[in-house]
Motif scaffolding. Sequence first.
Motif, mmCIF file in Angstrom:
data_model
loop_
_atom_site.group_PDB
_atom_site.id
_atom_site.type_symbol
_atom_site.label_atom_id
_atom_site.label_comp_id
_atom_site.label_asym_id
_atom_site.label_seq_id
_atom_site.Cartn_x
_atom_site.Cartn_y
_atom_site.Cartn_z
ATOM 1 N N THR A 216 0.603 5.174 -5.137
ATOM 2 C CA THR A 216 1.931 5.550 -4.648
ATOM 3 C C THR A 216 2.767 4.178 -4.598
ATOM 4 O O THR A 216 2.289 3.266 -3.965
ATOM 5 C CB THR A 216 2.124 6.398 -3.471
ATOM 6 O OG1 THR A 216 1.351 7.509 -3.724
ATOM 7 C CG2 THR A 216 3.592 6.780 -3.194
ATOM 8 N N GLU B 115 6.141 2.591 -2.790
ATOM 9 C CA GLU B 115 7.227 2.705 -2.116
ATOM 10 C C GLU B 115 8.290 1.617 -1.909
ATOM 11 O O GLU B 115 7.702 0.354 -2.106
ATOM 12 C CB GLU B 115 6.480 2.701 -0.563
ATOM 13 C CG GLU B 115 5.896 3.970 -0.154
ATOM 14 C CD GLU B 115 5.388 3.805 1.088
ATOM 15 O OE1 GLU B 115 5.466 4.966 1.933
ATOM 16 O OE2 GLU B 115 5.041 2.676 1.756
ATOM 17 N N HIS C 283 12.110 5.275 -0.475
ATOM 18 C CA HIS C 283 11.812 5.825 -1.619
ATOM 19 C C HIS C 283 10.281 5.977 -2.237
ATOM 20 O O HIS C 283 9.767 4.674 -1.956
ATOM 21 C CB HIS C 283 12.831 5.086 -2.856
ATOM 22 C CG HIS C 283 12.611 5.889 -4.175
ATOM 23 N ND1 HIS C 283 13.180 7.106 -4.446
ATOM 24 C CD2 HIS C 283 12.000 5.697 -5.384
ATOM 25 C CE1 HIS C 283 12.890 7.566 -5.687
ATOM 26 N NE2 HIS C 283 11.915 6.359 -6.161
ATOM 27 N N GLN C 284 9.747 6.913 -2.586
ATOM 28 C CA GLN C 284 8.432 6.991 -3.159
ATOM 29 C C GLN C 284 8.483 7.432 -4.557
ATOM 30 O O GLN C 284 9.074 8.236 -4.956
ATOM 31 C CB GLN C 284 7.650 7.639 -2.318
ATOM 32 C CG GLN C 284 7.330 7.217 -0.862
ATOM 33 C CD GLN C 284 6.414 8.070 0.072
ATOM 34 O OE1 GLN C 284 6.085 9.318 -0.368
ATOM 35 N NE2 GLN C 284 5.632 7.371 0.853
ATOM 36 N N HIS C 285 7.348 6.867 -4.976
ATOM 37 C CA HIS C 285 7.187 7.373 -6.444
ATOM 38 C C HIS C 285 5.555 7.203 -6.781
ATOM 39 O O HIS C 285 4.996 6.322 -6.562
ATOM 40 C CB HIS C 285 7.740 6.204 -7.600
ATOM 41 C CG HIS C 285 7.399 6.479 -9.141
ATOM 42 N ND1 HIS C 285 7.964 7.746 -9.886
ATOM 43 C CD2 HIS C 285 6.370 5.840 -9.868
ATOM 44 C CE1 HIS C 285 7.530 7.606 -11.070
ATOM 45 N NE2 HIS C 285 6.332 6.674 -11.226
ATOM 46 N N VAL D 45 2.546 7.391 -9.005
ATOM 47 C CA VAL D 45 2.185 6.657 -10.272
ATOM 48 C C VAL D 45 1.299 7.458 -11.010
ATOM 49 O O VAL D 45 1.385 7.662 -12.139
ATOM 50 C CB VAL D 45 1.826 5.205 -10.198
ATOM 51 C CG1 VAL D 45 1.363 4.444 -11.452
ATOM 52 C CG2 VAL D 45 2.888 4.122 -9.458
ATOM 53 N N PHE E 11 4.169 2.046 -15.036
ATOM 54 C CA PHE E 11 5.173 3.135 -14.317
ATOM 55 C C PHE E 11 6.744 2.526 -14.712
ATOM 56 O O PHE E 11 6.696 1.675 -15.000
ATOM 57 C CB PHE E 11 4.925 2.864 -13.070
ATOM 58 C CG PHE E 11 5.068 1.655 -12.267
ATOM 59 C CD1 PHE E 11 6.343 1.308 -11.835
ATOM 60 C CD2 PHE E 11 4.117 0.618 -12.239
ATOM 61 C CE1 PHE E 11 6.709 0.050 -11.238
ATOM 62 C CE2 PHE E 11 4.597 -0.577 -11.451
ATOM 63 C CZ PHE E 11 5.680 -0.964 -11.217
ATOM 64 N N PHE F 184 10.437 4.098 -12.858
ATOM 65 C CA PHE F 184 11.150 5.175 -11.745
ATOM 66 C C PHE F 184 12.783 4.442 -11.607
ATOM 67 O O PHE F 184 12.935 3.333 -11.779
ATOM 68 C CB PHE F 184 10.685 5.216 -10.460
ATOM 69 C CG PHE F 184 10.245 4.233 -9.589
ATOM 70 C CD1 PHE F 184 11.410 3.950 -8.601
ATOM 71 C CD2 PHE F 184 9.365 3.209 -9.730
ATOM 72 C CE1 PHE F 184 11.247 2.687 -7.860
ATOM 73 C CE2 PHE F 184 9.121 2.100 -8.864
ATOM 74 C CZ PHE F 184 10.158 1.832 -7.984
ATOM 75 N N THR F 185 13.484 5.455 -11.270
ATOM 76 C CA THR F 185 14.960 5.172 -11.259
ATOM 77 C C THR F 185 15.109 4.545 -9.798
ATOM 78 O O THR F 185 14.780 5.311 -8.713
ATOM 79 C CB THR F 185 15.824 6.139 -11.476
ATOM 80 O OG1 THR F 185 15.680 6.855 -12.802
ATOM 81 C CG2 THR F 185 17.243 5.914 -11.386
#
Length: 338
Positions: free
Chosen positions: A51, A53, A74-76, A78, A94, A96-97
């Motif tokens: 993940t 952050e 914010h978390q994404h 992967v 990865f 992400f926006t």
Amino acid sequence: MVFKRLLGSLGVGGPSVDTVLDPGAVAPGGVVAGQVHLQGGNADFTIEHVTLELVARVEAEYDEGEAEGMVAFHQHVVAGGFRLAEGEHCSVPFSFTLPWETPITELYGQGLGIALGVRTELGVAGAKDKGDLDPLAVRPLPAQEAILEALGQLGFGFKSADLELGRIGVTGQQLPFYQEIELSPAPQYAHQVNEIEVTFLAGPAGLEVVLEADKRGGFFSEGHDTLNHYTVGHHDTDHTDWNAEVDGWIRRLVEHRASHGSYGHAGGALFAQGGHGHKGEYGHGDGHHSGPGMGTVAAGAAGLAVGVVGGMVAAEVVDEVGDFFEGGEEGEGEGDEG
């Protein structure tokens, strides 16, 4: 800058993680991309999650004083649910926006002293550990850059930038903190204000721009803060005379007096009535006035960039940013949210 960290919570011989961001700055609402490199340890491990952050160093004001802490906003995720064999190396791409309200960290390529980065968390067999941070460079959106450039052209100078925990009422703010860019007043306003603070709250359709004037107090009155609030579309940059537009904002801001509205606390900040008869509102403008276009703002242009390039970001602030990304995470948890 690339960081590697052996996951101490997993013991010697555990897997290590190395996150590498694609080079270049990203604008709010843009895409952050890169690779997470995993190196297996001395045994097979089940990777429950990888993940990312987004983390920022944020200031908070209390009755007792001020404090700083790291806020994850914010978390994404992967990847997760796979086996990492002993000694195996694998790379996971990865993208992400970036949240629209992500604070900007640079102007014309020069750092503003904002500590912001991507932290990698690896979950393995019920344990998890947060790796080191990769600094993330965030450049302004075209409308943000145009407004800051206009302020510079009008004679305002860059003083500092920071992130404040809290919310600004009567806005659509999404994050638990906001960015303040502090400017020294232009000569024509120096007798009226100590400084001007600018906050941008970006969204898919445009910007909310909050201007705050720290007013000078006279012999018989205390200084006070006054705020105005405007909205600007992302596509207004090419057909707006930003020098005239922003100068109008500033003139309206400094003309406010305590007799023009009532004051009260909201979210820890002092708000002024904007003249529309509704307590707590700011003065509003739609930011859509037509005028000659300013064209593309050149990197290294005069104005605010002079303050940044000229070293007006204090050395101790730069040192703090360096400490933040070199493992100085003491006090983590103070002010943490997310």
